[in-house]
Each structure stands twice: as C-alpha cells, then as structure tokens.
Scaffold this motif. Structure first.
Motif, mmCIF file in Angstrom:
data_model
loop_
_atom_site.group_PDB
_atom_site.id
_atom_site.type_symbol
_atom_site.label_atom_id
_atom_site.label_comp_id
_atom_site.label_asym_id
_atom_site.label_seq_id
_atom_site.Cartn_x
_atom_site.Cartn_y
_atom_site.Cartn_z
ATOM 1 N N GLY A 16 0.805 -1.218 0.000
ATOM 2 C CA GLY A 16 0.000 0.000 0.000
ATOM 3 C C GLY A 16 0.834 1.263 0.000
ATOM 4 O O GLY A 16 0.334 2.336 -0.324
ATOM 5 N N THR A 17 2.128 1.156 0.363
ATOM 6 C CA THR A 17 2.987 2.343 0.349
ATOM 7 C C THR A 17 3.122 2.841 -1.088
ATOM 8 O O THR A 17 3.441 2.054 -1.970
ATOM 9 C CB THR A 17 4.418 1.983 0.839
ATOM 10 N N PRO A 18 2.884 4.138 -1.331
ATOM 11 C CA PRO A 18 3.084 4.614 -2.712
ATOM 12 C C PRO A 18 4.570 4.571 -3.070
ATOM 13 O O PRO A 18 5.385 5.173 -2.385
ATOM 14 C CB PRO A 18 2.575 6.061 -2.693
ATOM 15 N N LEU A 19 4.897 3.814 -4.086
ATOM 16 C CA LEU A 19 6.293 3.735 -4.544
ATOM 17 C C LEU A 19 6.536 4.809 -5.594
ATOM 18 O O LEU A 19 7.614 5.373 -5.685
ATOM 19 C CB LEU A 19 6.588 2.359 -5.145
ATOM 20 N N VAL A 20 5.511 5.049 -6.402
ATOM 21 C CA VAL A 20 5.600 6.067 -7.444
ATOM 22 C C VAL A 20 4.445 7.039 -7.249
ATOM 23 O O VAL A 20 3.303 6.612 -7.065
ATOM 24 C CB VAL A 20 5.482 5.436 -8.848
ATOM 25 N N GLU A 21 4.757 8.336 -7.264
ATOM 26 C CA GLU A 21 3.699 9.352 -7.245
ATOM 27 C C GLU A 21 3.912 10.237 -8.466
ATOM 28 O O GLU A 21 4.875 10.999 -8.521
ATOM 29 C CB GLU A 21 3.780 10.178 -5.967
#
Ligand SMILES: Nc1ncnc2c1ncn2[C@@H]1O[C@H](COP(=O)(O)OP(=O)(O)OP(=O)(O)O)[C@@H](O)[C@H]1O
Ligand SMILES: [Mg+2]
Length: 282
Positions: free
Chosen positions: A23-28
């Motif tokens: 769930g951690t955003p790796l790409v924003e």
C-alpha cells in the motif's frame, strides 16, 4: 571487559528487509504531460503506484499507456509534471537512471540474449567472480543456484538454469526477464502487453508471475487489452483516453462492463474527454 559487538552481517539477499509495507506509494506521478510535436500523448496524468499491487493500465490504441510507462522508465522525459519515487522527486535522463531507482520494464520484445543460458541472462553485466592468483573466474555454480532460487520464488517452471534462452517458450522468457528484474532488486516492474503473443497456458503463467511479484512486495504495472486477464490479476485499474486518465477503480469498485464502456467511449467520463477534444478542434 565486554567483547566488541559482533559485526552485523546482512545476508546478500536482504531484499525483504527493504520491502515497504503493502500500500505504500512507490511512485507518485503528478501532472505528467508528454508532447510529441503538436500531439499531446499524455495530458496531466496523476497516478500513484503502490507496493504489493498489480495496477492495470487500460485504454484504446494510442490512449497514452505506453507513453506513460516510458516516462516512468526513463525512456522519454516528461514535457512537464513531477515524478516521485519512494518520496523523492526524480528526473530520469535514461532507462539506466530509472533502473537504478528500482524501476524495471519488461517489454514484449524482451532484451534477452538468445545464445546465453538462463543463469547468464539473469546475471548479465553483473556476474559474480572470484580471483585466483589475481585472475577473475566466474562463480558459475553460485550464480546458477541463486537463479534457481529466484525462479523457485516465482514458481516458474524452468528446471535447468543452464538451458539456452533461445530454446525457451515465450512465457519462460518472461519468467527469466522477471527473475532478472528481481535480481536487480526492482521495486516497480512494468509489463507492457506481456501476454499479447502468448498461448493460453503461457498467458496464465505470466499472469501468475505478475501476482507473485506483487506478493513479493513489488508494484506491478500491467498494460493489457484483455479485460478478463485484467480482472483476474489486477487489484486496481486505470483507464486512459486521449492522453487523459479518465478513471481509476479498485477491482471491487467496478466490473468488466464499466471498464469496456470507459475504453470504447460509451461511458460519460470518456464522452466528456471526447467533447473537450472536439471543441478544441472545432
Ligand atoms: N515516439 C513518438 N513520436 C511521436 N508520437 C508518438 C511517439 N510515441 C507515441 N506517440 C503517439 O502518442 C500517442 C500515445 O501512444 P501510446 O503508444 O502511448 O499509446 P498506447 O495507449 O500504448 O496504445 P496501444 O494500445 O496501441 O499500445 C499516440 O497517438 C502515438 O501515435
Ligand atoms: Mg502501447
């Protein structure tokens, strides 16, 4: 006297220690725009890509899917917009920069060497060596056993890492490319139409590889025109039209009919973009 603390030895494959929670955003991606001359191939796309998910990109031919992943993979610079990887703003000048940031792309025409073995392909350019009397020797057995381990993790059915890649099936080649991505510690794995040329059984295997990668904590970006494949494997779906992101849904929020209507243009969100486009031209 207390003995000095033992030096901390991290296992060489301490990848899992570095895996961010699901769930951690790796790409924003924010406002990603890409123009080719007068053509706007991508128009202000905002998109997060999260650890542990398979995210499908859908859309008609020319909608901007490949352009988006090429920006992500350092193959095209964005004309404007920002890209954050692991929270840090990045600007990739080349695919090598993106690879260093943990982004791997598996294209349909895979960059594998036909006349090298499975193990050699996975380690290509990064071979393990040991020096004997100053002369480097390849640590072949060790490389083979590491590759066998990676292939087991992926549940890929390749039993001999000494087999030449030239003799493998399309699905097995995908597995080798994915093992290479894992070996290079990729966090985001992009698959642009990986099953377009595969038979049914091979397609199943590649889809299950995509799931495995996500279970390992990677984010998988899958481009596909096959709706039933997408519904089988993707956690989230994102539809592009005329360079715009027109919808983003979890699998539970949508159904194949809605996704098809977004792709074909029958859905109101698609019609709104078409209207905007026609007004601008008219
Ligand atoms: N290198 C390029 N030079 C000029 N135009 C390009 C280039 N690459 C892509 N385009 C254009 O940008 C638009 C988006 O193309 P893109 O390849 O991203 O579509 P796509 O969604 O991947 O389509 P498909 O499903 O057919 O693969 C298209 O109009 C295409 O012609
Ligand atoms: Mg494409």
């Amino acid at each position: 006297m207390t003995p000095p603390p033992a030096p901390q030895v991290l296992p060489e494959d301490a990848v899992s220690a570095a895996v961010p929670p699901p769930g951690t955003p790796l790409v924003e991606a924010r406002g990603i725009t890409r123009r080719f001359g007068a053509l706007t191939a991508l128009a202000g796309v905002d998109l997060d890509i999260r650890a542990g998910e398979v995210l499908a990109l859908l859309g008609d031919n020319g909608a901007g899917k490949t352009t988006f992943v090429k920006v992500l993979a350092g193959a095209h610079p964005a004309s404007s917009g920002t890209l954050r990887i692991g929270g840090e703003a990045v600007q990739f000048a080349s695919p090598k920069d993106a690879a260093r940031a943990g982004i791997a792309t598996i294209y349909q025409e895979l960059a594998l060497s036909e006349n090298l073995t499975v193990a050699e392909n996975v380690f290509l350019g990064q071979e393990l060596t040991r020096r004997i009397l100053g002369v480097p020797f390849l640590r072949r057995a060790e490389m083979r056993s590491r590759v066998a381990g990676l292939l087991r993790t992926l549940d890929a059915h390749i039993h001999d890492t000494r087999a030449l890649v030239g003799g493998l099936s399309g699905g097995q080649r995908q597995a080798v490319a994915i093992a290479r991505a894992l070996h290079l510690k990729a966090r985001v794995v992009i698959m642009d139409e990986p099953t377009a040329a595969l038979a049914v059984a091979e397609t199943r295997k590649v889809l299950s590889l995509a799931r495995r990668l996500a279970e390992q904590g990677c984010a998988v970006v899958l481009i596909s025109h096959n709706i039933s494949d997408v519904f089988e494997v993707a956690d989230r779906m994102c539809v592009f039209r005329r360079g715009h992101k027109i919808a983003e849904r979890t699998r539970a929020e949508t159904d194949p009919d809605e996704i098809v209507s977004l792709i074909t243009g029958a859905h109101p969100a698609a019609r709104a973009i078409d209207e905007q486009h026609n007004n601008r031209r008219g």
